[in-house]
Design a protein around this motif. Structure first.
Motif, PDB file in Angstrom:
ATOM      1  N   ILE A  60     -11.416   7.889  -7.154  1.00  0.00           N
ATOM      2  CA  ILE A  60     -10.876   7.494  -6.397  1.00  0.00           C
ATOM      3  C   ILE A  60     -10.124   6.061  -6.409  1.00  0.00           C
ATOM      4  CG2 ILE A  60      -9.697   7.036  -4.011  1.00  0.00           C
ATOM      5  CD1 ILE A  60     -10.724   9.929  -2.950  1.00  0.00           C
ATOM      6  N   THR A  81     -12.265   8.726   4.135  1.00  0.00           N
ATOM      7  CA  THR A  81     -11.027   8.509   3.360  1.00  0.00           C
ATOM      8  C   THR A  81     -10.404  10.242   3.453  1.00  0.00           C
ATOM      9  OG1 THR A  81     -12.171   6.930   1.718  1.00  0.00           O
ATOM     10  CG2 THR A  81     -10.455   8.062   1.073  1.00  0.00           C
ATOM     11  N   GLU A  82      -9.553  10.069   3.966  1.00  0.00           N
ATOM     12  CA  GLU A  82      -9.118  11.585   3.139  1.00  0.00           C
ATOM     13  C   GLU A  82      -8.900  12.167   2.387  1.00  0.00           C
ATOM     14  OE1 GLU A  82      -5.409  13.712   5.478  1.00  0.00           O
ATOM     15  OE2 GLU A  82      -5.796  11.689   5.701  1.00  0.00           O
ATOM     16  N   GLU A  83      -8.652  11.209   1.768  1.00  0.00           N
ATOM     17  CA  GLU A  83      -9.216  12.450  -0.050  1.00  0.00           C
ATOM     18  C   GLU A  83      -9.798  12.663  -0.822  1.00  0.00           C
ATOM     19  OE1 GLU A  83      -6.450  10.499  -3.446  1.00  0.00           O
ATOM     20  OE2 GLU A  83      -6.626   8.964  -1.992  1.00  0.00           O
ATOM     21  N   CYS A  84     -11.050  11.644   0.021  1.00  0.00           N
ATOM     22  CA  CYS A  84     -12.088  12.328  -1.334  1.00  0.00           C
ATOM     23  C   CYS A  84     -12.884  13.303  -0.050  1.00  0.00           C
ATOM     24  CB  CYS A  84     -12.865  11.476  -0.329  1.00  0.00           C
ATOM     25  SG  CYS A  84     -14.833  10.601  -1.506  1.00  0.00           S
ATOM     26  N   ARG A 105     -11.701  13.153  -6.044  1.00  0.00           N
ATOM     27  CA  ARG A 105     -10.404  13.770  -5.602  1.00  0.00           C
ATOM     28  C   ARG A 105     -10.846  14.664  -6.457  1.00  0.00           C
ATOM     29  NH1 ARG A 105      -8.467   9.922  -7.828  1.00  0.00           N
ATOM     30  NH2 ARG A 105      -7.212   8.883  -6.334  1.00  0.00           N
ATOM     31  N   SER A 106     -12.162  15.061  -6.881  1.00  0.00           N
ATOM     32  CA  SER A 106     -11.920  16.429  -7.102  1.00  0.00           C
ATOM     33  C   SER A 106     -13.694  16.737  -7.176  1.00  0.00           C
ATOM     34  CB  SER A 106     -11.362  17.150  -8.947  1.00  0.00           C
ATOM     35  OG  SER A 106     -11.742  18.284  -9.404  1.00  0.00           O
TER      36      SER A 106
END
Length: 135
Positions: A60, A81-84, A105-106
């Motif tokens: 990210i 961090t929402e996408e983390c 993020r993955s």
């Protein structure tokens, strides 16, 4: 306040802000009790910690620009961090990569046996409803 002058409560999963006359839906992954003036997160998250495991790629942000003195600070940044979905933390303090915090993020590129790296994978679940008994 309803049109007929009577007070009304907003139903669950909505809220009324600053005495407004209308109810607003809570955003995704949030909920509220009936009559509430705010929404709260409907999920709670923690981390499954992995020692000597790193996650490559899917950053990210560049961890060299995200230094943290302690791993707990790195996990807190990921949590906020929402996408983390995971983090990798460089345990050693020295050099360009020392104490760098890599938010991911993955978790597609997992590398076990990577000495000096600790990782945490975010695990979230829906909060349980508070149950009370009346006797």
């Amino acid at each position: 306040l309803a049109a007929d002058g009577t007070c009304q409560q907003c139903p669950a999963n909505t809220y009324s802000k600053d005495g407004a006359e209308s109810c607003i839906n809570c955003p995704d992954k949030h909920k509220s009790k009936a009559g509430s003036s705010e929404c709260e997160s409907a999920v709670t998250c923690s981390f499954r910690k992995e020692v000597n495991v790193g996650y490559w790629h899917h950053d990210i942000l560049d961890g060299r620009q995200n230094k943290k003195a302690q791993e707990e600070q790195c996990s807190a940044h990921c949590l906020a961090t929402e996408e983390c979905v995971a983090y990798t933390y460089v345990v050693s303090p020295g050099g360009e990569f020392g104490h760098s915090c890599w938010l991911k993020r993955s978790t597609a590129d997992r590398r076990p046996g990577t000495t000096g790296l600790n990782s945490g994978v975010k695990e979230c679940k829906e909060k349980e409803e508070e149950k009370t008994c009346k006797w």
